[in-house]
Design an enzyme around this catalytic site. Structure first.
Site, PDB file in Angstrom:
ATOM      1  N   ASP A 138      -1.877   7.260   5.817  1.00 51.05           N
ATOM      2  CA  ASP A 138      -2.902   6.379   5.544  1.00 51.05           C
ATOM      3  C   ASP A 138      -3.368   5.576   6.657  1.00 51.05           C
ATOM      4  O   ASP A 138      -2.805   4.344   6.852  1.00 51.05           O
ATOM      5  CB  ASP A 138      -2.591   5.572   4.152  1.00 51.05           C
ATOM      6  CG  ASP A 138      -3.374   4.701   3.741  1.00 51.05           C
ATOM      7  OD1 ASP A 138      -4.483   4.490   4.307  1.00 51.05           O
ATOM      8  OD2 ASP A 138      -3.014   4.071   2.495  1.00 51.05           O
ATOM      9  N   LYS A 185     -12.980  -0.577   6.674  1.00 50.13           N
ATOM     10  CA  LYS A 185     -12.545  -1.690   7.753  1.00 50.13           C
ATOM     11  C   LYS A 185     -12.986  -1.147   8.933  1.00 50.13           C
ATOM     12  O   LYS A 185     -13.809  -2.248   9.450  1.00 50.13           O
ATOM     13  CB  LYS A 185     -10.977  -1.352   7.695  1.00 50.13           C
ATOM     14  CG  LYS A 185     -10.386  -2.337   6.487  1.00 50.13           C
ATOM     15  CD  LYS A 185      -9.971  -1.386   5.571  1.00 50.13           C
ATOM     16  CE  LYS A 185      -8.747  -1.763   4.398  1.00 50.13           C
ATOM     17  NZ  LYS A 185      -8.831  -3.018   3.782  1.00 50.13           N
ATOM     18  N   TRP A 204       0.911  -1.045   0.239  1.00 53.86           N
ATOM     19  CA  TRP A 204       0.034   0.097  -0.208  1.00 53.86           C
ATOM     20  C   TRP A 204       0.950   1.233   0.081  1.00 53.86           C
ATOM     21  O   TRP A 204       0.556   2.053  -0.928  1.00 53.86           O
ATOM     22  CB  TRP A 204      -1.089   0.186   1.027  1.00 53.86           C
ATOM     23  CG  TRP A 204      -1.817  -1.092   1.005  1.00 53.86           C
ATOM     24  CD1 TRP A 204      -2.151  -2.238   1.699  1.00 53.86           C
ATOM     25  CD2 TRP A 204      -3.078  -1.134   0.095  1.00 53.86           C
ATOM     26  NE1 TRP A 204      -3.077  -2.972   1.080  1.00 53.86           N
ATOM     27  CE2 TRP A 204      -3.457  -2.483   0.170  1.00 53.86           C
ATOM     28  CE3 TRP A 204      -3.338  -0.522  -0.922  1.00 53.86           C
ATOM     29  CZ2 TRP A 204      -4.720  -2.888  -0.541  1.00 53.86           C
ATOM     30  CZ3 TRP A 204      -4.530  -0.958  -1.738  1.00 53.86           C
ATOM     31  CH2 TRP A 204      -5.317  -2.013  -1.553  1.00 53.86           C
TER      32      TRP A 204
END
Lengths: 359, 359
Positions: free
Chosen positions: A171, A195, A101
């Protein structure tokens, strides 16, 4: 059969929230229509979003120095929004890289601005590890420092925050609201909702107001922090149902003790699972202990020819979505806020039974 | 009391779809979890999106020359995506302007590329009118021709399609699936979901495959047609619940006769409402008959001091969200696909009663 859903995202949501959402699905606030059929500019909806922001500010102790935005596009959208909004002509965007990511953010940033990637992985013999924050070789000049506190695929979490003159950007898609953080240590926090917040399609951005003055680069209005701040995140029609569910999740979190309680809950869950894996000869976890994720626990069977059997028997036992990411193989239990301790206990019981039957 | 919701968007959805969605809200396809808790890469979800695309292709008769994308960001996101993907160095993006949405697209496009706006409004004495398509003064050179077949605020609809060597791009957010169109007349169609498709936060893009070869400009991956086409609209986590509901709406539309049936349904509804307004001395519609919208019917009380009274009595009668846009005042009935004829009849009956009581 009780089902436990270990999906890495879109992830399970609190059952209490889902039941309430189902009950009022066709008739929100006694308006006779669904919340998703209400105008985002209608008074009841505006009151809801106001309360939603206030709740998130309480949960994370967000000061007035920050704007809270509710945007389209998920975390990947922010991979573009960050450099587009924060670009400076004379300094690179600096990206700390420790997994797929954080590296993806670098690649997206490089489309728009000068970037510098800083690799902090220090793997040895296939064991995952990272440098502690104080060893990161950050350049002096940066338009921003971007990092990803939790890498969902490798299961690596960074518990410290770098210090730098440049804005610190994080992030937090996969760990927001999972443990206490000091928002003042950051300048920009973003998190895809799917999430710990709500359904996919919504992204939360917490941005220091002074950053809104940066000119940046020409950019889509839907990714423009200054425009969204000025318009109350309603420059265009927002993802109204996702926003509503985010509010329900925030209210629920407050009702059960907030982030402090969540952190204790998450540490307890992670400890049960990691302790079991570490005590086992049948399973292993490859991540150094100081950077093991509270949210995503990858584990590998010593005999990976048993993977398919493990997955199909787990599913039959109501333990869903345990397959590891294709980049690292093995298994992964994503144990976000909404996962109860009982889910972890059920997983460990199953793992133990499977190990005994297949040793 | 039966409630009819005339919201311009997010709009009402078919009650049959909403009831089914409520029923399976906690347990989709007998998986024991909500569809919004399922991975977008899980087999049942992948099968759903495949069927969703196939259904839309059947409904609109979309050939294999087009890709169908399911994107983040709504119509405003496409205001940026169109010029970013279709930009050419040696030709302007040409924008046909006839209202707030088409002009908004021009403004967003001008951030990224050379633009040329073509005003087609020909209002006289406060009556709204537009040039017919054959009179539009389109330049010979264009990277694309953008227009908005239905302007929701003014209630102006364009029933013809311009012809040009450059790609024809249409913002169909407020009229997609409302009447039969020939997709082959277009090169790029986009539509925010929140009127005729599903909840907000999803945008459908139907793009001619040859356009994916254009280099365009550096752009966010979430707005990149070629990337999304290659990745099956899953380069990042899509808005999964909105996509699922879009599929439910498509399946429902097919079950009741498709777009042909919808067009007859919508023409019948619009005729009842326009005929009543035209026959009344109490209300008026300012739009020339050849370009009146099937979806958004603005109307004005001759005595606008009665507006608040009209709105509060309408709401008390279960007729919601009739306030006109602040740019044009008056009232607006948005009568998208999901609005039944009974809703129009109830509205007309209320309007007539109100007129008699207040004349």
């Amino acid at each position: 059969m009780t089902v436990y859903n270990f999906c890495a995202g879109p992830a399970m949501l609190p059952p209490e929230v889902m039941k309430k959402a189902q009950q009022e699905f066709l008739n929100w606030q006694n308006l006779g229509v669904s919340v998703m059929e209400v105008s985002h500019r209608a008074q009841p909806y505006l009151e809801m979003v106001k309360e939603c922001e206030a709740s998130l500010r309480r949960l994370m102790d967000i000061s007035d120095e920050f704007e809270v935005l509710f945007m389209h596009g998920g975390g990947r959208g922010q991979f573009a929004a960050v450099p587009l909004n924060l670009h400076l002509d004379d300094a690179p965007g600096v990206y700390v890289e420790n997994g797929i990511w954080s590296s993806g953010a670098t690649k997206e940033g490089a489309k728009f601005t000068q970037v510098e990637g800083i690799n902090i992985r220090t793997d040895v013999d296939g064991q995952f590890d990272i440098q502690p924050v104080e060893q990161w070789k950050l350049p002096e000049k940066a338009s921003f420092i971007h990092f990803c506190p939790n890498e969902t695929i490798d299961g690596i979490e960074i518990y410290d925050v770098p210090k730098h003159d440049a804005p610190i950007v994080a992030d937090m898609s996969s760990m927001i609201l999972s443990r206490e953080i000091n928002v003042d240590d950051f300048d920009l926090i973003y998190a895809g909702a799917q999430k710990n917040i709500g359904p996919s399609g919504l992204c939360i951005v917490i941005v220091r107001k002074t950053l809104l003055e940066r000119e940046g680069l020409p950019r889509p209005a839907i990714l423009d922090y200054a425009i969204e701040a000025k318009q109350g995140s309603m420059y265009n029609t927002p993802p109204t149902f996702a926003w509503y569910l985010a509010n329900e999740v925030f209210q629920y979190l407050e009702s059960i003790g907030g982030v402090k309680a969540m952190e204790a809950h998450n540490k307890k869950k992670a400890a049960i699972l990691y302790d079991y894996i570490d005590s086992s000869d049948f399973y292993s976890n490859k991540v150094a202990k100081h950077c093991r994720s509270l949210m995503n626990v990858p584990f590998w069977l010593k005999d990976d020819t048993l993977n398919d059997k493990f997955l199909s028997e787990a599913e039959a036992a109501g333990l869903l979505a345990l397959e590891g990411h294709r980049f690292v193989g093995g298994m992964r239990a994503s144990i976000y806020n909404a996962m109860p301790v009982e889910g972890i206990e059920a997983l460990v019981a199953f793992m133990d039974k499977f190990a005994k039957e297949n040793s």
